[in-house]
Design a protein around this motif. Structure first.
Motif, PDB file in Angstrom:
ATOM      1  N   ALA A   1      32.952  46.682  46.697  1.00 15.46           N
ATOM      2  CA  ALA A   1      33.978  47.855  46.694  1.00 15.46           C
ATOM      3  C   ALA A   1      34.150  48.160  45.381  1.00 15.46           C
ATOM      4  O   ALA A   1      34.033  47.804  44.341  1.00 15.46           O
ATOM      5  CB  ALA A   1      35.361  47.082  47.134  1.00 15.46           C
ATOM      6  N   ALA A   2      34.156  49.709  45.385  1.00 15.96           N
ATOM      7  CA  ALA A   2      33.945  50.470  44.123  1.00 15.96           C
ATOM      8  C   ALA A   2      35.203  51.362  43.913  1.00 15.96           C
ATOM      9  O   ALA A   2      35.754  51.959  44.754  1.00 15.96           O
ATOM     10  CB  ALA A   2      32.691  51.239  44.048  1.00 15.96           C
ATOM     11  N   VAL A   3      35.738  51.532  42.631  1.00 15.53           N
ATOM     12  CA  VAL A   3      36.672  52.445  42.414  1.00 15.53           C
ATOM     13  C   VAL A   3      36.467  53.077  41.116  1.00 15.53           C
ATOM     14  O   VAL A   3      35.911  52.296  40.092  1.00 15.53           O
ATOM     15  CB  VAL A   3      37.871  51.674  42.301  1.00 15.53           C
ATOM     16  CG1 VAL A   3      37.928  50.571  40.948  1.00 15.53           C
ATOM     17  CG2 VAL A   3      39.350  52.332  42.388  1.00 15.53           C
ATOM     18  N   ALA A   4      37.135  54.374  40.796  1.00 15.66           N
ATOM     19  CA  ALA A   4      36.900  54.889  39.421  1.00 15.66           C
ATOM     20  C   ALA A   4      38.002  54.270  38.833  1.00 15.66           C
ATOM     21  O   ALA A   4      39.109  53.971  39.184  1.00 15.66           O
ATOM     22  CB  ALA A   4      37.248  56.481  39.770  1.00 15.66           C
ATOM     23  N   CYS A   5      37.790  54.259  37.464  1.00 14.28           N
ATOM     24  CA  CYS A   5      38.586  53.508  36.487  1.00 14.28           C
ATOM     25  C   CYS A   5      39.299  54.505  35.455  1.00 14.28           C
ATOM     26  O   CYS A   5      38.440  55.227  34.689  1.00 14.28           O
ATOM     27  CB  CYS A   5      37.965  52.192  35.959  1.00 14.28           C
ATOM     28  SG  CYS A   5      37.325  51.233  37.260  1.00 14.28           S
ATOM     29  N   GLY A   6      40.464  54.331  35.249  1.00 17.68           N
ATOM     30  CA  GLY A   6      41.038  54.900  33.730  1.00 17.68           C
ATOM     31  C   GLY A   6      41.687  53.694  32.982  1.00 17.68           C
ATOM     32  O   GLY A   6      40.970  53.913  31.748  1.00 17.68           O
ATOM     33  N   THR A   7      42.221  53.115  33.291  1.00 22.05           N
ATOM     34  CA  THR A   7      42.938  51.771  32.513  1.00 22.05           C
ATOM     35  C   THR A   7      42.479  50.658  32.877  1.00 22.05           C
ATOM     36  O   THR A   7      42.625  49.621  32.421  1.00 22.05           O
ATOM     37  CB  THR A   7      44.497  51.999  32.359  1.00 22.05           C
ATOM     38  OG1 THR A   7      45.196  51.978  33.910  1.00 22.05           O
ATOM     39  CG2 THR A   7      45.032  53.151  31.827  1.00 22.05           C
ATOM     40  N   GLY A   8      41.796  50.346  34.153  1.00 22.34           N
ATOM     41  CA  GLY A   8      41.279  49.129  34.398  1.00 22.34           C
ATOM     42  C   GLY A   8      42.319  48.298  35.293  1.00 22.34           C
ATOM     43  O   GLY A   8      41.772  47.273  35.986  1.00 22.34           O
ATOM     44  N   GLY A   9      43.462  48.623  35.693  1.00 25.62           N
ATOM     45  CA  GLY A   9      44.410  47.836  36.294  1.00 25.62           C
ATOM     46  C   GLY A   9      44.078  47.670  37.639  1.00 25.62           C
ATOM     47  O   GLY A   9      44.093  46.640  38.338  1.00 25.62           O
ATOM     48  N   THR A  10      43.351  48.718  38.519  1.00 26.73           N
ATOM     49  CA  THR A  10      43.138  48.893  39.716  1.00 26.73           C
ATOM     50  C   THR A  10      41.835  47.839  40.175  1.00 26.73           C
ATOM     51  O   THR A  10      41.862  46.962  40.986  1.00 26.73           O
ATOM     52  CB  THR A  10      42.814  50.092  40.322  1.00 26.73           C
ATOM     53  OG1 THR A  10      43.879  50.967  40.244  1.00 26.73           O
ATOM     54  CG2 THR A  10      42.518  49.959  41.908  1.00 26.73           C
ATOM     55  N   LEU A  11      40.759  47.877  39.191  1.00 24.82           N
ATOM     56  CA  LEU A  11      39.613  47.142  39.243  1.00 24.82           C
ATOM     57  C   LEU A  11      40.203  45.712  39.046  1.00 24.82           C
ATOM     58  O   LEU A  11      39.604  44.656  40.003  1.00 24.82           O
ATOM     59  CB  LEU A  11      38.681  47.729  38.233  1.00 24.82           C
ATOM     60  CG  LEU A  11      37.549  46.818  38.095  1.00 24.82           C
ATOM     61  CD1 LEU A  11      36.833  46.783  39.258  1.00 24.82           C
ATOM     62  CD2 LEU A  11      36.606  46.986  36.784  1.00 24.82           C
ATOM     63  N   ALA A  12      40.840  45.373  38.048  1.00 23.73           N
ATOM     64  CA  ALA A  12      41.328  43.858  37.884  1.00 23.73           C
ATOM     65  C   ALA A  12      41.882  43.430  39.104  1.00 23.73           C
ATOM     66  O   ALA A  12      41.593  42.318  39.460  1.00 23.73           O
ATOM     67  CB  ALA A  12      42.410  43.920  36.550  1.00 23.73           C
ATOM     68  N   GLY A  13      42.761  44.139  39.711  1.00 26.35           N
ATOM     69  CA  GLY A  13      43.557  43.695  41.125  1.00 26.35           C
ATOM     70  C   GLY A  13      42.520  43.523  42.085  1.00 26.35           C
ATOM     71  O   GLY A  13      42.549  42.424  42.990  1.00 26.35           O
ATOM     72  N   LEU A  14      41.835  44.662  42.199  1.00 28.48           N
ATOM     73  CA  LEU A  14      40.897  44.686  43.128  1.00 28.48           C
ATOM     74  C   LEU A  14      39.829  43.567  43.422  1.00 28.48           C
ATOM     75  O   LEU A  14      39.571  42.691  44.456  1.00 28.48           O
ATOM     76  CB  LEU A  14      39.963  45.942  43.468  1.00 28.48           C
ATOM     77  CG  LEU A  14      38.747  46.009  44.112  1.00 28.48           C
ATOM     78  CD1 LEU A  14      39.136  46.146  45.698  1.00 28.48           C
ATOM     79  CD2 LEU A  14      38.046  47.471  43.687  1.00 28.48           C
ATOM     80  N   ALA A  15      39.101  43.089  42.274  1.00 29.05           N
ATOM     81  CA  ALA A  15      38.387  42.043  42.317  1.00 29.05           C
ATOM     82  C   ALA A  15      38.975  40.868  42.192  1.00 29.05           C
ATOM     83  O   ALA A  15      38.322  39.919  43.157  1.00 29.05           O
ATOM     84  CB  ALA A  15      37.643  42.121  40.594  1.00 29.05           C
ATOM     85  N   ALA A  16      40.197  40.393  42.042  1.00 29.59           N
ATOM     86  CA  ALA A  16      40.975  39.379  42.377  1.00 29.59           C
ATOM     87  C   ALA A  16      41.262  39.249  43.833  1.00 29.59           C
ATOM     88  O   ALA A  16      41.170  38.154  44.401  1.00 29.59           O
ATOM     89  CB  ALA A  16      42.272  39.188  41.604  1.00 29.59           C
ATOM     90  N   GLY A  17      41.482  40.209  44.446  1.00 28.93           N
ATOM     91  CA  GLY A  17      41.803  40.170  45.915  1.00 28.93           C
ATOM     92  C   GLY A  17      40.615  39.962  46.701  1.00 28.93           C
ATOM     93  O   GLY A  17      40.783  39.489  47.773  1.00 28.93           O
ATOM     94  N   LEU A  18      39.366  40.408  46.306  1.00 30.32           N
ATOM     95  CA  LEU A  18      38.308  40.387  46.943  1.00 30.32           C
ATOM     96  C   LEU A  18      37.943  38.840  47.277  1.00 30.32           C
ATOM     97  O   LEU A  18      37.312  38.525  48.402  1.00 30.32           O
ATOM     98  CB  LEU A  18      37.160  41.032  46.430  1.00 30.32           C
ATOM     99  CG  LEU A  18      37.161  42.678  46.739  1.00 30.32           C
ATOM    100  CD1 LEU A  18      36.007  43.328  45.640  1.00 30.32           C
ATOM    101  CD2 LEU A  18      36.920  43.088  48.141  1.00 30.32           C
ATOM    102  N   GLY A  19      38.130  38.171  46.259  1.00 30.25           N
ATOM    103  CA  GLY A  19      37.621  36.820  46.128  1.00 30.25           C
ATOM    104  C   GLY A  19      36.251  36.482  45.953  1.00 30.25           C
ATOM    105  O   GLY A  19      35.281  37.568  45.786  1.00 30.25           O
ATOM    106  N   PRO A  20      35.771  35.438  45.971  1.00 29.40           N
ATOM    107  CA  PRO A  20      34.324  34.890  45.753  1.00 29.40           C
ATOM    108  C   PRO A  20      33.636  35.585  46.612  1.00 29.40           C
ATOM    109  O   PRO A  20      33.946  35.566  47.981  1.00 29.40           O
ATOM    110  CB  PRO A  20      34.488  33.325  45.663  1.00 29.40           C
ATOM    111  CG  PRO A  20      35.654  33.027  46.418  1.00 29.40           C
ATOM    112  CD  PRO A  20      36.554  34.210  46.063  1.00 29.40           C
ATOM    113  N   GLY A  21      32.180  35.772  46.609  1.00 28.71           N
ATOM    114  CA  GLY A  21      31.263  36.314  47.366  1.00 28.71           C
ATOM    115  C   GLY A  21      31.374  37.797  47.659  1.00 28.71           C
ATOM    116  O   GLY A  21      30.668  38.323  48.374  1.00 28.71           O
TER     117      GLY A  21
END
Length: 316
Positions: A179-199
């Motif tokens: 899952a890919a996202v454009a980033c300005g401050t990193g908050g969305t990426l930080a939460g997205l990665a945690a929600g995706l979980g391992p794998g």
């Protein structure tokens, strides 16, 4: 789990997930999907809703009646916060970078903020850069007569925002590999990665140059979860010169993507974030960066109508 929205907001969740037939991906065996977070809410689209929802809940639960936040003259975050204030009954104050703007006519973004009830305070750029310093912040709040306000940081990115964005990853977990996202401050990426979980992998495409976003994203994850996750990475090559830089080749790409897919899918490609994301994913696919069979999801965080053209630079 998706956070319960404050009364007065009616988000469309989960947001739609649209498969896209694009030969530039198909010939590499990559299955492209669009996560249409731009359709979550007409006034708080995409990651703006996800980053604000828990902050709005916290402000209401603590009895605050005023929100203070920060941004550049074209900040979508300022606009979303102003709209949330109108919808939920908060007074809102926007601290805007650049005191030279105080005597100029308001641009369309700031005009919209004012129309939604936001009180604007323009500060010089040197002070703005120090806004996270406790003494500077306290002085800014005193000057705005907002000492008891609930403070939301620039771009909305804090631990609550990161936790709000985990729902995005949870919605995608069973449907994507990357899952890919454009980033300005990193908050969305930080939460997205945690929600995706391992794998599952999260890929961030910074829209600003400077190389700061890796450290910022890791710091946000530490504040939200105690430690960073290991399932995200950044590709710093696609900022096109910096925030709000939209060279002709990027505009041509966005127009072509709309011609290919916009009419059938109701999509207009926002130029400052989404166009750079889709451009990056197309280039990476053609480089062979994704294994055949990969389900690749692009998170669409806004539409062209959400962003006015600007030469302002900032992290909003």
């Amino acid at each position: 789990m998706c956070p319960t929205p404050p009364v007065g907001l009616r988000p469309r969740l989960p947001s739609p997930l649209q498969p896209i037939a694009d030969d530039r991906f198909a010939r590499r065996g990559v299955h492209l999907l669009l996560k249409r977070d731009d359709l979550i809410h007409p006034d708080l689209p995409g990651n703006k809703y996800r980053k604000l929802v828990l902050n709005l809940r916290a402000a209401a639960d603590a009895g605050h009646d005023t929100l203070v936040t920060f941004g550049g003259a074209y900040s979508n975050h300022l606009r979303a916060t102003a709209a949330a204030g109108r919808l939920l009954g908060f007074a809102t104050i926007g601290v805007v970078r650049g005191d030279e703007l105080a005597d100029r006519p308001l641009n369309p973004s700031l005009t919209r903020c004012v129309a939604d009830g936001m009180r604007l305070r323009f500060v010089d750029r040197a002070t703005y850069r120090r806004k996270s310093d406790p003494e500077t912040l306290a002085a800014l709040l005193r000057a705005a007569d907002a000492g008891a306000a609930y403070v939301i940081p620039e771009g909305g990115s804090n631990a609550l925002a990161v936790r709000g964005c985990t729902a995005l990853g949870e919605e995608l977990r069973e449907h994507t590999d990357v899952a890919a996202v454009a980033c300005g401050t990193g908050g969305t990426l930080a939460g997205l990665a945690a929600g995706l979980g391992p794998g599952r992998q999260a890929l961030g495409i910074p829209v600003l140059k400077g190389g700061f976003l890796g450290a910022d994203t890791a710091a946000l994850q530490r504040r939200a979860f105690g430690e960073p996750t290991a399932n995200w990475r950044l590709d710093e090559r696609f900022h096109c010169g910096g925030y709000a830089r939209t060279p002709p080749e990027l505009i041509a790409f966005a127009e072509d993507f709309e011609d290919r897919h916009g009419r059938a899918n109701g999509l207009s490609v926002e130029r400052l974030y989404v166009a750079k994301l889709l451009y990056a994913l197309t280039a990476l696919s053609e480089e062979g960066a994704f294994r055949p069979g990969t389900r690749l999801t692009a998170v669409i965080t806004g539409t062209r109508e959400d962003a006015a053209e600007t030469t302002d630079t900032g992290r909003t």
